[in-house]
Design a protein around this motif. Sequence first.
Motif, short mmCIF file in Angstrom:
data_model
loop_
_atom_site.label_atom_id
_atom_site.label_comp_id
_atom_site.label_asym_id
_atom_site.label_seq_id
_atom_site.Cartn_x
_atom_site.Cartn_y
_atom_site.Cartn_z
N THR C 215 1.45 -1.31 -0.34
CA THR C 215 0.08 -0.13 -0.22
C THR C 215 0.86 1.07 -0.09
O THR C 215 -0.02 2.63 -0.08
N ALA C 216 2.40 1.07 0.25
CA ALA C 216 3.16 2.06 0.26
C ALA C 216 4.27 2.24 0.13
O ALA C 216 4.34 0.69 0.95
N ASP C 217 5.04 2.98 -0.51
CA ASP C 217 6.96 1.99 -1.11
C ASP C 217 7.24 3.28 -0.41
O ASP C 217 7.38 4.35 -1.44
N GLY C 218 8.28 3.68 0.03
CA GLY C 218 9.20 5.04 0.67
C GLY C 218 10.10 5.22 1.20
O GLY C 218 9.60 4.28 2.12
N PRO C 219 10.94 6.62 1.55
CA PRO C 219 11.58 6.79 2.55
C PRO C 219 10.92 7.52 3.52
O PRO C 219 9.47 7.72 4.57
N THR C 220 11.66 6.59 4.91
CA THR C 220 10.62 6.16 5.75
C THR C 220 9.80 6.83 6.56
O THR C 220 8.96 6.90 6.77
N ILE C 221 10.69 7.65 7.21
CA ILE C 221 9.95 8.84 7.70
C ILE C 221 8.71 9.65 7.19
O ILE C 221 7.93 10.09 7.48
N GLU C 222 8.95 10.12 5.60
CA GLU C 222 7.82 10.59 4.78
C GLU C 222 6.71 9.55 5.35
O GLU C 222 5.26 9.77 5.82
N LEU C 223 6.82 8.22 5.34
CA LEU C 223 5.53 7.24 5.47
C LEU C 223 5.45 7.39 6.97
O LEU C 223 4.24 7.37 6.94
N PHE C 224 6.17 7.51 8.00
CA PHE C 224 5.73 7.28 9.28
C PHE C 224 5.08 8.96 9.78
O PHE C 224 4.40 8.84 11.16
N ARG C 225 4.69 10.00 8.81
CA ARG C 225 4.49 11.09 8.65
C ARG C 225 2.69 10.75 8.80
O ARG C 225 1.81 11.71 9.30
N ASP C 226 2.25 9.71 7.53
CA ASP C 226 1.11 10.04 7.19
C ASP C 226 0.19 8.60 8.15
O ASP C 226 -0.22 7.73 8.02
N GLU C 227 -0.22 9.43 8.67
CA GLU C 227 -1.14 8.89 9.77
C GLU C 227 -2.16 8.15 9.85
O GLU C 227 -2.90 7.28 10.05
N GLY C 228 -3.35 8.59 8.44
CA GLY C 228 -3.68 8.09 7.67
C GLY C 228 -3.41 6.13 7.04
O GLY C 228 -3.95 4.93 8.09
N LEU C 229 -1.76 6.20 6.68
CA LEU C 229 -1.85 4.89 6.47
C LEU C 229 -1.16 4.09 7.24
O LEU C 229 -1.82 2.70 7.18
N LEU C 230 -0.82 4.78 8.81
CA LEU C 230 -0.23 3.99 10.03
C LEU C 230 -1.09 3.93 10.38
O LEU C 230 -1.78 2.47 10.11
N HIS C 231 -2.90 4.25 10.39
CA HIS C 231 -3.64 3.55 11.01
C HIS C 231 -4.52 2.68 10.11
O HIS C 231 -4.68 1.66 11.18
N ARG C 232 -4.56 2.57 9.10
CA ARG C 232 -4.89 1.58 8.00
C ARG C 232 -4.48 0.34 8.30
O ARG C 232 -4.88 -0.22 7.97
N SER C 233 -3.18 0.53 8.62
CA SER C 233 -2.10 -0.62 8.50
C SER C 233 -1.84 -1.44 9.85
O SER C 233 -1.02 -2.15 10.45
N SER C 234 -2.70 -0.84 10.83
CA SER C 234 -2.78 -1.54 12.24
C SER C 234 -1.57 -0.64 13.16
O SER C 234 -0.86 -1.48 13.90
N LEU C 235 -0.85 0.41 12.33
CA LEU C 235 0.12 0.49 12.82
C LEU C 235 -0.01 2.09 13.54
O LEU C 235 -0.77 2.59 13.84
N GLU C 236 0.90 2.43 14.60
CA GLU C 236 1.06 3.73 15.06
C GLU C 236 2.87 4.68 14.89
O GLU C 236 3.57 4.23 14.52
#
Lengths: 270, 342, 252
Positions: C215-236
């Motif tokens: 669902t996403a593939d990119g620089p770590t820090i950028e992805l981890f800022r995307d709260e919506g993405l994290l939420h959809r993947s049961s991540l924090e």
Amino acid sequence: MNNIGRNSFDIGYMDTLAGGDSYLHRLDPRAKLITAFLFIVAVVSFGRYAVFALIPFLVYPAVMISLGGLPYGYLLKKVLVVSPFAIVIGIFNPLMDREIVMQIGGIGISGGWISFASILLRFVLTVSAALIVIALTGFNTVCLALTKLGVPRPFVVQLMFFYRYLFVLTDEAERMVRARSLRTFDAGAMRFKTFVPLIGHLLLRTLDRAERIYLAMRCRGFDGRIPMIRSLRIHFREVAFVTGWAVLFTVLRCYNIPLLLGSLVTEAFR
Amino acid sequence: MHMADALISPAVGGTMWTATAGLIAYSARKVKAAADDRAVPLMGVLGAFIFAAQMINFSIPATGSSGHLGGGMILAILLGPYAAFLVMASVLVVQALFFADGGLLALGCNIFNLGFFPCFLAYPLIYKKIAGGAPTQRSVMAGSLIAAIAALQLGAFGVALETVFSGISDLPFRTFVLLMQPIHLAIGVVEGLVTAAVVTFVWKARPEILNAAEGFGRIGSVDMKKVLWGLAAVAVIAGGALSWFASSNPDGLEWAMFKTSGKEELESRDGVHATAAVVQERTALLPDYGFRKSEAAPGADAGQPWPAVDPGTSVSGLVGGALTLLLAVLIGLGLRRRKSAA
Amino acid sequence: MSHHIVEAQDLHYTYPDGTRGLSGVSFRISHGESVALVGENGAGKSTLLLHLNGYLAATRGTVRIGDYPLTSKNLHAVRRAVGMVFQNSDDQLFMPTVFDDVAFGPLNLGLSEVEVELRVAQSLETVGAGHLRKRPPYKLSQGEKRSVAIATVLAMSPDILVMDEPTASLDPMSRSRLIELLKTFRHTKIIATHDLDMAADLCERTIVLHQGKVTADGPTIELFRDEGLLHRSSLEKPLRMQKCPVCSSRAD
């Protein structure tokens, strides 16, 4: 700690003992195995009424335990704890064989009691011999000795796997049993209806684990053979060790030392 | 039920060791020939499973006692006879070494009693016949139950035979068998029920495992004829060799005859074995024959036992025994002190 | 050094019981990259890892390790190139002693005893476990087990390290020691994890899996800022990127 935990702790402790560093620990495992075997054969080759003649054999466990720096009390307890079968069967001897064969201060002692005493003494001797081997050598080294003594490799290799995963699986079993007992309020053993799925799940998990282990082995190039670098060498000291004990066992087997000694003493006082 | 070193004679122990060693070598060759890489780790881990499972107790309804899994049958069903026999042998090796269950010399007997019967007789001849082709819940149940009972009955009978042949216990053969068989019938029923229930459980959860085991077990279509002939040969050779050895060794005499006949000592006295007895008396000063009981039939005048009770011998035996014991302890303590001083 | 490349093209995998494992996973990881593979439980991380050393064969799609597509013919070469550290170290340490375990791989490669000894010593030294060589694995702590497990893989001198939850069940100290260790490795690294702090520490790139798809593939820090993405993947968000509840200041 429940029963399972105690047992695996026990095995672990025996292995810790084997990690010691004495002359006996350093001895080639084959020498120790062969000596223990000779000892046991010598002990069990006595007639059923042998009691006194067996006593000098105690010198073998005594010397091995002392020189190996093993804990007397622990081993003694282990010997005493595990004797149900020998005692259950042995106790019939006094019942079946009631003829008086010995008088001590007016009390007649029947043949059955003597052969019972003989069984118990044999038990102590043979059991301690087995325990001493493992406490001075360690299981894996015993396995290595077995390969060198010509035991088929597939057997020894799976034996080593067995020993490796024994700790993992007893741990797993212990956790399952604990989880069950924390949620039941009858202290007794579990019911059959609980037991079966518990064992079943443990078995399924075991099979999965076997699969993962196999995978881990394949990842590191496993192709059916288990390679190991180990060398064992028989030196003079191993030969001397085995021969020395063998000679002593033979002497003790042929001459009833306690009777000799006893008659000397009683003669002296007569 | 484990045989113990304390109850067997070297001849019986040796014969059973030879038979067991032969079976192990044969099974190991079979497992190797099957060339399934998975076999060896799987066997090891399943051995550990059996070991752990044996420690879990469950209560047997209406008896107040508890039981646990033996495991021979489950192993045979999961692994086929050869691999299962090796695993069972390993479980017993570990028990003998760490818990002194049985002992080293009796190990041969124990592996035979608890490994050979379930893996090489009960599994191929009973379980496979009943539940072999297309297993159903019913056939697995029936097969495991009958096979486990049969295996334990045979094993118990083995224990009785080995004990009596060894001649250390006074228990008459018939009494012993009457004692052992019913107890082991109960144990067998429990083992059979557990085996059946666990196998059914696994089969329901993951049918492919038993099917795979079936494939794995193909190493295992036992060539019974070969095994039995091999065993017969081993028994004859080892038994022959050892009994020859035994009869040149007076103490082993009992082995050759049934203890229950209660005659062997007399015969050994006046028969061809008289010479042997003389040798014995020469080599062993005041041999343990000094304690031999009378050969008079039970109930006869017990006041005249043979040999006559000799207080002198008894006393010197006691004194000497105590002295030797003391000596052994002193040697042990002395060595220990020297060691800790060093 | 093109053989450090890992490439997956449209991987599909369905388990024998019909469970969907992967449904169309594609990515390309080039030499020396450190990539975190994150996603909720059951997202397909472990399934994907098992494709990378050829344990599972994709129902559809291909995996390329270096220049070759992974086939049963070059499985041996691939397994040499891809070193895999399992989630449960007990599964990986199957030999009687640490030494035997680390020596297992090199011996299978047919190296001489001297060479094997050397490799074992080096790998154990690298992970700081030289003193454990004679110990049986069951007497090690979790952290020690993990270190030795990594040593067993290093002894094969792989080009690519694949790890499944390397920080799971480690105490905080062992965890940070492990992270420091991994930082020193030059291998191409693929790390499946729920430990996003570690991912942020070690991996410049992250691939997010969700229900068997990327669902996403990119620089770590950028992805981890995307709260919506994290939420959809049961991540924090990693802790270091959250507002500090004690001193109320942002740490990133």
